[in-house]
Design a protein around this motif. Structure first.
Motif, PDB file in Angstrom:
ATOM      1  N   GLU A  84      -5.892  14.536  15.634  1.00 41.87           N
ATOM      2  CA  GLU A  84      -5.035  15.560  15.194  1.00 41.87           C
ATOM      3  C   GLU A  84      -3.634  15.097  14.687  1.00 41.87           C
ATOM      4  O   GLU A  84      -2.931  15.790  13.634  1.00 41.87           O
ATOM      5  CB  GLU A  84      -4.885  16.559  16.544  1.00 41.87           C
ATOM      6  N   SER A  85      -3.132  14.263  15.411  1.00 47.24           N
ATOM      7  CA  SER A  85      -1.543  13.749  14.821  1.00 47.24           C
ATOM      8  C   SER A  85      -1.696  13.024  13.504  1.00 47.24           C
ATOM      9  O   SER A  85      -0.865  13.466  12.761  1.00 47.24           O
ATOM     10  CB  SER A  85      -1.375  12.745  15.802  1.00 47.24           C
ATOM     11  N   ALA A  86      -2.849  12.494  13.181  1.00 45.13           N
ATOM     12  CA  ALA A  86      -2.889  11.578  11.948  1.00 45.13           C
ATOM     13  C   ALA A  86      -3.031  13.085  10.895  1.00 45.13           C
ATOM     14  O   ALA A  86      -2.665  12.752   9.861  1.00 45.13           O
ATOM     15  CB  ALA A  86      -4.045  10.850  11.924  1.00 45.13           C
ATOM     16  N   ALA A  87      -3.990  13.885  11.194  1.00 48.07           N
ATOM     17  CA  ALA A  87      -3.932  15.021  10.285  1.00 48.07           C
ATOM     18  C   ALA A  87      -2.705  15.668  10.173  1.00 48.07           C
ATOM     19  O   ALA A  87      -2.420  16.106   8.845  1.00 48.07           O
ATOM     20  CB  ALA A  87      -5.062  16.026  10.861  1.00 48.07           C
ATOM     21  N   LEU A  88      -1.670  15.760  11.143  1.00 46.71           N
ATOM     22  CA  LEU A  88      -0.531  16.767  10.833  1.00 46.71           C
ATOM     23  C   LEU A  88       0.404  15.686  10.163  1.00 46.71           C
ATOM     24  O   LEU A  88       1.182  16.087   9.242  1.00 46.71           O
ATOM     25  CB  LEU A  88      -0.026  16.934  12.327  1.00 46.71           C
ATOM     26  N   LEU A  89       0.389  14.430  10.334  1.00 47.89           N
ATOM     27  CA  LEU A  89       1.074  13.398   9.385  1.00 47.89           C
ATOM     28  C   LEU A  89       0.822  13.586   8.009  1.00 47.89           C
ATOM     29  O   LEU A  89       1.699  13.437   7.201  1.00 47.89           O
ATOM     30  CB  LEU A  89       0.981  12.164  10.074  1.00 47.89           C
ATOM     31  N   LYS A  90      -0.493  13.674   7.937  1.00 49.05           N
ATOM     32  CA  LYS A  90      -1.041  13.640   6.547  1.00 49.05           C
ATOM     33  C   LYS A  90      -0.598  14.901   5.790  1.00 49.05           C
ATOM     34  O   LYS A  90      -0.218  14.877   4.623  1.00 49.05           O
ATOM     35  CB  LYS A  90      -2.557  13.479   6.412  1.00 49.05           C
ATOM     36  N   ALA A  91      -0.775  15.897   6.314  1.00 46.15           N
ATOM     37  CA  ALA A  91      -0.070  17.382   5.940  1.00 46.15           C
ATOM     38  C   ALA A  91       1.331  17.211   5.707  1.00 46.15           C
ATOM     39  O   ALA A  91       1.743  17.768   4.789  1.00 46.15           O
ATOM     40  CB  ALA A  91      -0.589  18.683   6.906  1.00 46.15           C
ATOM     41  N   ALA A  92       1.943  16.540   6.452  1.00 45.05           N
ATOM     42  CA  ALA A  92       3.449  16.694   6.526  1.00 45.05           C
ATOM     43  C   ALA A  92       3.959  15.893   5.280  1.00 45.05           C
ATOM     44  O   ALA A  92       4.895  16.253   4.380  1.00 45.05           O
ATOM     45  CB  ALA A  92       4.143  16.048   7.716  1.00 45.05           C
ATOM     46  N   THR A  93       3.369  14.542   5.114  1.00 46.96           N
ATOM     47  CA  THR A  93       3.545  13.851   3.935  1.00 46.96           C
ATOM     48  C   THR A  93       3.087  14.432   2.442  1.00 46.96           C
ATOM     49  O   THR A  93       3.845  14.207   1.446  1.00 46.96           O
ATOM     50  CB  THR A  93       3.127  12.386   4.069  1.00 46.96           C
ATOM     51  N   SER A  94       2.097  14.998   2.541  1.00 45.03           N
ATOM     52  CA  SER A  94       1.697  15.848   1.470  1.00 45.03           C
ATOM     53  C   SER A  94       2.565  16.978   0.844  1.00 45.03           C
ATOM     54  O   SER A  94       2.781  16.987  -0.342  1.00 45.03           O
ATOM     55  CB  SER A  94       0.187  16.150   1.547  1.00 45.03           C
ATOM     56  N   ALA A  95       3.072  17.634   1.935  1.00 41.77           N
ATOM     57  CA  ALA A  95       4.134  18.623   1.802  1.00 41.77           C
ATOM     58  C   ALA A  95       5.289  18.129   1.156  1.00 41.77           C
ATOM     59  O   ALA A  95       5.948  18.871   0.527  1.00 41.77           O
ATOM     60  CB  ALA A  95       4.006  19.588   2.990  1.00 41.77           C
ATOM     61  N   MET A 119       0.854  -0.904  -0.055  1.00 47.67           N
ATOM     62  CA  MET A 119      -0.099   0.057  -0.027  1.00 47.67           C
ATOM     63  C   MET A 119       0.875   1.357   0.129  1.00 47.67           C
ATOM     64  O   MET A 119       1.900   1.252   0.565  1.00 47.67           O
ATOM     65  CB  MET A 119      -0.959  -0.103   1.292  1.00 47.67           C
ATOM     66  N   SER A 120       0.350   2.482  -0.565  1.00 45.06           N
ATOM     67  CA  SER A 120       1.162   3.558  -0.675  1.00 45.06           C
ATOM     68  C   SER A 120       0.888   4.277   0.690  1.00 45.06           C
ATOM     69  O   SER A 120       0.007   3.983   1.516  1.00 45.06           O
ATOM     70  CB  SER A 120       0.680   4.278  -1.753  1.00 45.06           C
ATOM     71  N   VAL A 121       1.708   5.274   0.818  1.00 40.84           N
ATOM     72  CA  VAL A 121       1.501   6.088   2.271  1.00 40.84           C
ATOM     73  C   VAL A 121       0.194   6.840   2.300  1.00 40.84           C
ATOM     74  O   VAL A 121      -0.415   6.765   3.183  1.00 40.84           O
ATOM     75  CB  VAL A 121       2.677   7.126   2.200  1.00 40.84           C
ATOM     76  N   HIS A 122      -0.283   7.110   1.197  1.00 41.21           N
ATOM     77  CA  HIS A 122      -1.526   7.828   1.190  1.00 41.21           C
ATOM     78  C   HIS A 122      -2.499   6.997   1.578  1.00 41.21           C
ATOM     79  O   HIS A 122      -3.581   7.109   2.275  1.00 41.21           O
ATOM     80  CB  HIS A 122      -1.820   8.529  -0.245  1.00 41.21           C
ATOM     81  N   ASP A 123      -2.802   5.823   0.983  1.00 42.94           N
ATOM     82  CA  ASP A 123      -3.720   4.686   1.418  1.00 42.94           C
ATOM     83  C   ASP A 123      -3.522   4.270   2.621  1.00 42.94           C
ATOM     84  O   ASP A 123      -4.421   4.004   3.485  1.00 42.94           O
ATOM     85  CB  ASP A 123      -3.259   3.209   0.381  1.00 42.94           C
ATOM     86  N   GLU A 124      -2.372   4.391   3.280  1.00 40.69           N
ATOM     87  CA  GLU A 124      -2.234   3.959   4.657  1.00 40.69           C
ATOM     88  C   GLU A 124      -2.708   4.855   5.597  1.00 40.69           C
ATOM     89  O   GLU A 124      -3.448   4.784   6.637  1.00 40.69           O
ATOM     90  CB  GLU A 124      -0.741   3.762   5.255  1.00 40.69           C
ATOM     91  N   LEU A 125      -2.451   6.271   5.288  1.00 37.70           N
ATOM     92  CA  LEU A 125      -2.845   7.437   6.040  1.00 37.70           C
ATOM     93  C   LEU A 125      -4.524   7.351   5.962  1.00 37.70           C
ATOM     94  O   LEU A 125      -5.174   7.886   7.141  1.00 37.70           O
ATOM     95  CB  LEU A 125      -2.557   8.646   5.514  1.00 37.70           C
ATOM     96  N   THR A 126      -5.090   7.064   4.694  1.00 36.46           N
ATOM     97  CA  THR A 126      -6.467   6.951   4.757  1.00 36.46           C
ATOM     98  C   THR A 126      -7.372   5.933   5.316  1.00 36.46           C
ATOM     99  O   THR A 126      -8.297   6.079   6.106  1.00 36.46           O
ATOM    100  CB  THR A 126      -6.900   6.680   3.098  1.00 36.46           C
ATOM    101  N   SER A 127      -6.483   4.891   5.652  1.00 36.12           N
ATOM    102  CA  SER A 127      -6.920   3.431   6.359  1.00 36.12           C
ATOM    103  C   SER A 127      -6.929   4.035   7.853  1.00 36.12           C
ATOM    104  O   SER A 127      -7.775   3.761   8.635  1.00 36.12           O
ATOM    105  CB  SER A 127      -5.986   2.286   6.261  1.00 36.12           C
ATOM    106  N   ILE A 128      -5.915   4.710   8.260  1.00 39.49           N
ATOM    107  CA  ILE A 128      -5.844   5.036   9.498  1.00 39.49           C
ATOM    108  C   ILE A 128      -6.914   6.039  10.026  1.00 39.49           C
ATOM    109  O   ILE A 128      -7.444   6.087  11.041  1.00 39.49           O
ATOM    110  CB  ILE A 128      -4.366   5.835  10.057  1.00 39.49           C
ATOM    111  N   GLN A 129      -7.247   7.095   8.979  1.00 40.40           N
ATOM    112  CA  GLN A 129      -8.082   7.972   9.237  1.00 40.40           C
ATOM    113  C   GLN A 129      -9.679   7.303   9.356  1.00 40.40           C
ATOM    114  O   GLN A 129     -10.325   7.571  10.195  1.00 40.40           O
ATOM    115  CB  GLN A 129      -8.364   9.037   7.974  1.00 40.40           C
ATOM    116  N   ARG A 130      -9.811   6.272   8.532  1.00 42.84           N
ATOM    117  CA  ARG A 130     -11.101   5.416   8.756  1.00 42.84           C
ATOM    118  C   ARG A 130     -11.269   4.788  10.048  1.00 42.84           C
ATOM    119  O   ARG A 130     -12.104   5.016  10.733  1.00 42.84           O
ATOM    120  CB  ARG A 130     -11.163   4.525   7.382  1.00 42.84           C
ATOM    121  N   SER A 131     -10.080   4.147  10.553  1.00 42.27           N
ATOM    122  CA  SER A 131      -9.889   3.499  11.826  1.00 42.27           C
ATOM    123  C   SER A 131     -10.299   4.388  12.914  1.00 42.27           C
ATOM    124  O   SER A 131     -10.858   4.096  14.054  1.00 42.27           O
ATOM    125  CB  SER A 131      -8.695   2.856  11.809  1.00 42.27           C
TER     126      SER A 131
END
Length: 96
Positions: free
Chosen positions: A47-58, A1-13
């Protein structure tokens, strides 16, 4: 899985966890210290997951350097009146 897919899975969980905590709050009441602590921890994880997602997209976005426009006109000589020419001494004195 890609990083984006993993972060989406974390968000759903985390969304599922938040819903479960909300149901638990309704059953137990939201006044207890334990349930408030669980709610706070759940919110911090979101909040931590949102920050991680923003950091990886940046980090994956291509970075363009800031362009600096350099004018073609010569600099104003009054800027350099009180300076010495490096290695040549002052204007009104001779080098040894």
């Amino acid at each position: 899985m890609s990083v984006h897919d993993e972060l989406t899975s974390i968000q759903r969980s985390l969304d599922d966890l938040s819903r479960s905590v909300s149901r638990l709050e309704q059953q137990m009441g939201s006044g207890g210290l334990d349930i408030r602590r669980v709610r706070t921890d759940c919110d911090h994880l979101r909040e931590s997951a949102a920050l991680l997602k923003a950091a990886t997209s940046a980090a994956t976005a291509p970075k363009r350097p800031d362009l600096v426009t350099i004018p073609d006109t010569p600099y104003d000589d009054s800027l350099w009146i009180d300076t010495d020419d490096e290695g040549l001494g002052a204007r009104d004195r001779h080098a040894p």
